[in-house]
Design a protein around this motif. Structure first.
Motif, PDB file in Angstrom:
ATOM      1  N   LEU A  28       0.826  -1.211   0.000  1.00  0.00           N
ATOM      2  CA  LEU A  28       0.000   0.000   0.000  1.00  0.00           C
ATOM      3  C   LEU A  28       0.859   1.260   0.000  1.00  0.00           C
ATOM      4  CD1 LEU A  28      -2.827  -1.070   2.490  1.00  0.00           C
ATOM      5  CD2 LEU A  28      -2.789  -1.275  -0.003  1.00  0.00           C
ATOM      6  N   THR A  29       1.940   1.226  -0.802  1.00  0.00           N
ATOM      7  CA  THR A  29       2.892   2.330  -0.864  1.00  0.00           C
ATOM      8  C   THR A  29       2.788   3.059  -2.192  1.00  0.00           C
ATOM      9  OG1 THR A  29       4.427   1.162   0.594  1.00  0.00           O
ATOM     10  CG2 THR A  29       5.340   2.951  -0.719  1.00  0.00           C
ATOM     11  N   VAL A  30       2.674   4.367  -2.111  1.00  0.00           N
ATOM     12  CA  VAL A  30       2.636   5.249  -3.272  1.00  0.00           C
ATOM     13  C   VAL A  30       3.971   5.969  -3.367  1.00  0.00           C
ATOM     14  CG1 VAL A  30       1.652   7.403  -4.162  1.00  0.00           C
ATOM     15  CG2 VAL A  30       0.169   5.656  -3.229  1.00  0.00           C
ATOM     16  N   GLU A  31       4.469   6.121  -4.583  1.00  0.00           N
ATOM     17  CA  GLU A  31       5.639   6.971  -4.808  1.00  0.00           C
ATOM     18  C   GLU A  31       5.209   8.094  -5.735  1.00  0.00           C
ATOM     19  OE1 GLU A  31      10.200   6.920  -6.544  1.00  0.00           O
ATOM     20  OE2 GLU A  31       9.249   5.031  -5.976  1.00  0.00           O
ATOM     21  N   MET A  32       5.515   9.314  -5.319  1.00  0.00           N
ATOM     22  CA  MET A  32       5.210  10.496  -6.117  1.00  0.00           C
ATOM     23  C   MET A  32       6.441  11.382  -6.172  1.00  0.00           C
ATOM     24  SD  MET A  32       1.364  11.441  -4.779  1.00  0.00           S
ATOM     25  CE  MET A  32       1.149  12.778  -5.958  1.00  0.00           C
ATOM     26  N   ALA A  87      16.951  20.801  -1.147  1.00  0.00           N
ATOM     27  CA  ALA A  87      17.282  21.708  -2.251  1.00  0.00           C
ATOM     28  C   ALA A  87      16.053  21.969  -3.112  1.00  0.00           C
ATOM     29  CB  ALA A  87      18.389  21.099  -3.111  1.00  0.00           C
ATOM     30  N   MET A  88      16.066  23.084  -3.804  1.00  0.00           N
ATOM     31  CA  MET A  88      14.990  23.457  -4.728  1.00  0.00           C
ATOM     32  C   MET A  88      15.148  22.656  -6.014  1.00  0.00           C
ATOM     33  SD  MET A  88      12.986  25.636  -3.300  1.00  0.00           S
ATOM     34  CE  MET A  88      12.111  26.134  -4.750  1.00  0.00           C
ATOM     35  N   ASP A  89      14.876  21.377  -5.909  1.00  0.00           N
ATOM     36  CA  ASP A  89      15.031  20.451  -7.030  1.00  0.00           C
ATOM     37  C   ASP A  89      13.978  19.362  -6.866  1.00  0.00           C
ATOM     38  OD1 ASP A  89      16.110  19.094  -9.246  1.00  0.00           O
ATOM     39  OD2 ASP A  89      18.158  19.527  -8.600  1.00  0.00           O
ATOM     40  N   ARG A  90      13.920  18.469  -7.802  1.00  0.00           N
ATOM     41  CA  ARG A  90      12.942  17.381  -7.766  1.00  0.00           C
ATOM     42  C   ARG A  90      13.086  16.579  -6.470  1.00  0.00           C
ATOM     43  NH1 ARG A  90      10.184  13.961 -11.773  1.00  0.00           N
ATOM     44  NH2 ARG A  90      10.164  11.817 -11.015  1.00  0.00           N
ATOM     45  N   ILE A  91      11.953  16.320  -5.820  1.00  0.00           N
ATOM     46  CA  ILE A  91      11.930  15.501  -4.616  1.00  0.00           C
ATOM     47  C   ILE A  91      10.992  14.319  -4.849  1.00  0.00           C
ATOM     48  CG2 ILE A  91      12.512  17.338  -2.985  1.00  0.00           C
ATOM     49  CD1 ILE A  91       9.556  17.683  -2.405  1.00  0.00           C
ATOM     50  N   THR A  92      11.202  13.277  -4.083  1.00  0.00           N
ATOM     51  CA  THR A  92      10.371  12.082  -4.171  1.00  0.00           C
ATOM     52  C   THR A  92       9.804  11.797  -2.789  1.00  0.00           C
ATOM     53  OG1 THR A  92      11.804  11.193  -5.898  1.00  0.00           O
ATOM     54  CG2 THR A  92      10.354   9.641  -4.799  1.00  0.00           C
ATOM     55  N   VAL A  93       8.540  11.410  -2.763  1.00  0.00           N
ATOM     56  CA  VAL A  93       7.893  11.029  -1.503  1.00  0.00           C
ATOM     57  C   VAL A  93       7.337   9.626  -1.663  1.00  0.00           C
ATOM     58  CG1 VAL A  93       6.071  11.542   0.160  1.00  0.00           C
ATOM     59  CG2 VAL A  93       7.286  13.421  -0.972  1.00  0.00           C
ATOM     60  N   LYS A  94       7.640   8.780  -0.694  1.00  0.00           N
ATOM     61  CA  LYS A  94       7.056   7.444  -0.613  1.00  0.00           C
ATOM     62  C   LYS A  94       6.136   7.436   0.593  1.00  0.00           C
ATOM     63  CE  LYS A  94      10.892   5.143  -2.838  1.00  0.00           C
ATOM     64  NZ  LYS A  94      11.945   4.150  -2.746  1.00  0.00           N
ATOM     65  N   ALA A  95       4.852   7.178   0.340  1.00  0.00           N
ATOM     66  CA  ALA A  95       3.849   7.195   1.403  1.00  0.00           C
ATOM     67  C   ALA A  95       3.167   5.841   1.473  1.00  0.00           C
ATOM     68  CB  ALA A  95       2.824   8.284   1.138  1.00  0.00           C
ATOM     69  N   ARG A  96       2.857   5.430   2.695  1.00  0.00           N
ATOM     70  CA  ARG A  96       2.257   4.110   2.905  1.00  0.00           C
ATOM     71  C   ARG A  96       1.074   4.226   3.847  1.00  0.00           C
ATOM     72  NH1 ARG A  96       2.871  -0.583   6.358  1.00  0.00           N
ATOM     73  NH2 ARG A  96       4.177   0.566   7.817  1.00  0.00           N
ATOM     74  N   ALA A  97      -0.017   3.590   3.458  1.00  0.00           N
ATOM     75  CA  ALA A  97      -1.176   3.486   4.344  1.00  0.00           C
ATOM     76  C   ALA A  97      -0.893   2.352   5.325  1.00  0.00           C
ATOM     77  CB  ALA A  97      -2.436   3.210   3.538  1.00  0.00           C
ATOM     78  N   VAL A  98      -0.529   2.707   6.540  1.00  0.00           N
ATOM     79  CA  VAL A  98      -0.213   1.716   7.569  1.00  0.00           C
ATOM     80  C   VAL A  98      -1.468   0.935   7.925  1.00  0.00           C
ATOM     81  CG1 VAL A  98       0.628   1.391   9.929  1.00  0.00           C
ATOM     82  CG2 VAL A  98       1.671   3.142   8.450  1.00  0.00           C
TER      83      VAL A  98
END
Length: 140
Positions: A28-32, A87-98
């Motif tokens: 249940l992990t999203v990467e954006m 930094a003011m650059d592309r970032i990645t977030v991985k989120a999970r519904a625990v």
């Protein structure tokens, strides 16, 4: 939200340059990915800390959306730990519904810089809700 739609269309997602990367059904992990706009810079030239909550909340919302087959989240609390400047650059977030429940969901996320370094962690509690003025999502 599908892998075919690279840019998300609602105003907050567009402002943050949100891009859906992937969803792992087993965890249940999203990467954006996000591209912070220039207005997110603080006086040091990094992303202002409070504005990092936006991408993390956006990704956690996506995790709840996918884990609950199309429900929305209404954040009740968000707890963030900042580990390093971003930094003011592309970032990645991985989120999970625990735990994605019928009424309450527990979610966590990690934010990484363009080099893959962990920069922030967050946990959140959210209320699972229906779409406004709809019973079953945006296309019902």
């Amino acid at each position: 939200m599908t892998e075919q739609s690279p840019m998300l269309q609602w105003p907050s997602a567009k402002l943050m340059g949100a891009e859906f990367v992937s969803f792992d059904q087993d965890t249940l992990t999203v990467e954006m990915a996000f591209l912070p706009p220039p207005e997110f810079a603080n006086m040091r030239g990094h992303v202002q800390g409070g504005l990092l909550a936006g991408p993390m909340d956006e990704a956690m919302g996506a995790a709840v959306f996918l884990a609950t087959q199309g429900k929305l989240q209404l954040s009740l609390d968000i707890n963030i730990s900042f580990l390093r400047p971003v930094a003011m650059d592309r970032i990645t977030v991985k989120a999970r519904a625990v735990k994605a429940g019928r009424r309450v969901s527990f979610v966590e996320a990690e934010l990484f810089d363009k080099d893959g370094k962990l920069c922030a962690r967050t946990t959140a509690t959210s209320m699972t809700t229906e779409w406004p003025n709809m019973k079953q999502g945006p296309d019902a």
